[in-house]
Design a protein around this motif. Structure first.
Motif, PDB file in Angstrom:
ATOM      1  N   ARG A  92       0.833  -1.213   0.000  1.00 24.38           N
ATOM      2  CA  ARG A  92       0.000   0.000   0.000  1.00 24.38           C
ATOM      3  C   ARG A  92       0.861   1.254   0.000  1.00 24.38           C
ATOM      4  N   ASP A  93       1.954   1.224   0.751  1.00 22.15           N
ATOM      5  CA  ASP A  93       2.843   2.380   0.800  1.00 22.15           C
ATOM      6  C   ASP A  93       3.442   2.661  -0.572  1.00 22.15           C
ATOM      7  N   ALA A 151      12.300   7.956  -3.018  1.00 21.87           N
ATOM      8  CA  ALA A 151      13.565   7.226  -3.064  1.00 21.87           C
ATOM      9  C   ALA A 151      14.028   6.864  -1.663  1.00 21.87           C
ATOM     10  N   GLN A 152      13.891   7.785  -0.728  1.00 22.96           N
ATOM     11  CA  GLN A 152      14.272   7.505   0.650  1.00 22.96           C
ATOM     12  C   GLN A 152      13.394   6.411   1.246  1.00 22.96           C
ATOM     13  N   ALA A 153      12.113   6.447   0.930  1.00 21.33           N
ATOM     14  CA  ALA A 153      11.209   5.405   1.417  1.00 21.33           C
ATOM     15  C   ALA A 153      11.594   4.042   0.855  1.00 21.33           C
ATOM     16  N   LEU A 154      11.913   3.995  -0.438  1.00 16.36           N
ATOM     17  CA  LEU A 154      12.316   2.725  -1.042  1.00 16.36           C
ATOM     18  C   LEU A 154      13.637   2.244  -0.454  1.00 16.36           C
ATOM     19  N   ILE A 160       9.427   3.857  -8.740  1.00 13.97           N
ATOM     20  CA  ILE A 160      10.225   4.716  -7.867  1.00 13.97           C
ATOM     21  C   ILE A 160      11.703   4.588  -8.213  1.00 13.97           C
ATOM     22  N   ALA A 161      12.155   3.373  -8.480  1.00 11.38           N
ATOM     23  CA  ALA A 161      13.562   3.170  -8.845  1.00 11.38           C
ATOM     24  C   ALA A 161      13.906   3.903 -10.135  1.00 11.38           C
ATOM     25  N   LEU A 162      13.037   3.826 -11.123  1.00  8.39           N
ATOM     26  CA  LEU A 162      13.282   4.498 -12.395  1.00  8.39           C
ATOM     27  C   LEU A 162      13.327   6.013 -12.234  1.00  8.39           C
TER      28      LEU A 162
END
Length: 202
Positions: free
Chosen positions: A15-16, A54-57, A84-86
């Protein structure tokens, strides 16, 4: 891949990730006027969203000790992580780390080779090198242009080897999906915003 994972093992992480991608897409759409005045065509609000995501990932992969794959976050969560990575172009070292983790997930059957190919191409382009699978495009003056590839003659064969459709077929879908948003310029791949381009098959 044998089929879709219907029930994520870590639905809260799924969900996040999905929520962040949806919010980023909304931020991108809402910042159209700001992006037109931005020299790089991104805008401050999307920049902040990209950095936060990015910080969350980064925290998620540290917590999981690996890529958030289909088993833990389902197909949509895994695709959201790729988005998010891309979009994390501000930190190539982090993208390269994620590429390694994604490759491990592919070996476990927890992500697709097509997803890996997109991030692989993204890292190559960001490193100033030709891409391999032709997944990364540049949207300029209302036209989609593919970043240089290492083997244009063999591109469709390379794409087929990782489960991607022929270049021509995908180009039609890309134009339908991305050339309806005025004033947009920048890198294109498979993420809804701010990266754009082809979708990966689950």
């Amino acid at each position: 891949m044998t089929g879709k994972v219907r029930t994520p093992g870590r639905p809260e992480i799924a969900r996040d990730l999905i929520g962040r991608v949806e919010a980023a897409a909304a931020t991108w759409r809402a910042s159209a006027h700001e992006r037109e005045a931005d020299p790089e065509g991104i805008g401050q609000a999307p920049r902040h969203a990209i950095a936060a995501d990015a910080q969350a990932l980064r925290r998620i992969v540290a917590r999981l000790s690996g890529w958030p794959g289909r088993t833990l976050v389902g197909d949509d969560g895994c695709q959201a992580a790729l988005t998010i990575a891309l979009n994390s172009d501000h930190d190539l070292a982090f993208q390269l780390t994620l590429l390694h983790l994604l490759a491990e997930a592919v070996r476990r059957g927890d992500a697709t080779t097509a997803q890996w190919a997109h991030l692989h191409d993204r890292c190559l382009v960001r490193s100033g090198r030709p891409q391999r699978y032709g997944t990364q495009y540049w949207l300029r003056d209302g036209q989609l242009e593919m970043y240089p590839v290492s083997d244009l003659a063999g591109l469709d064969q390379q794409r087929a080897s990782v489960g991607l459709p022929p270049r021509h077929d995908q180009a039609v879908l890309l134009k339908q999906h991305h050339l309806t948003e005025p004033g947009r310029a920048g890198a294109a791949s498979d993420a809804p915003a701010p990266a754009l381009g082809e979708r990966t098959a689950a």
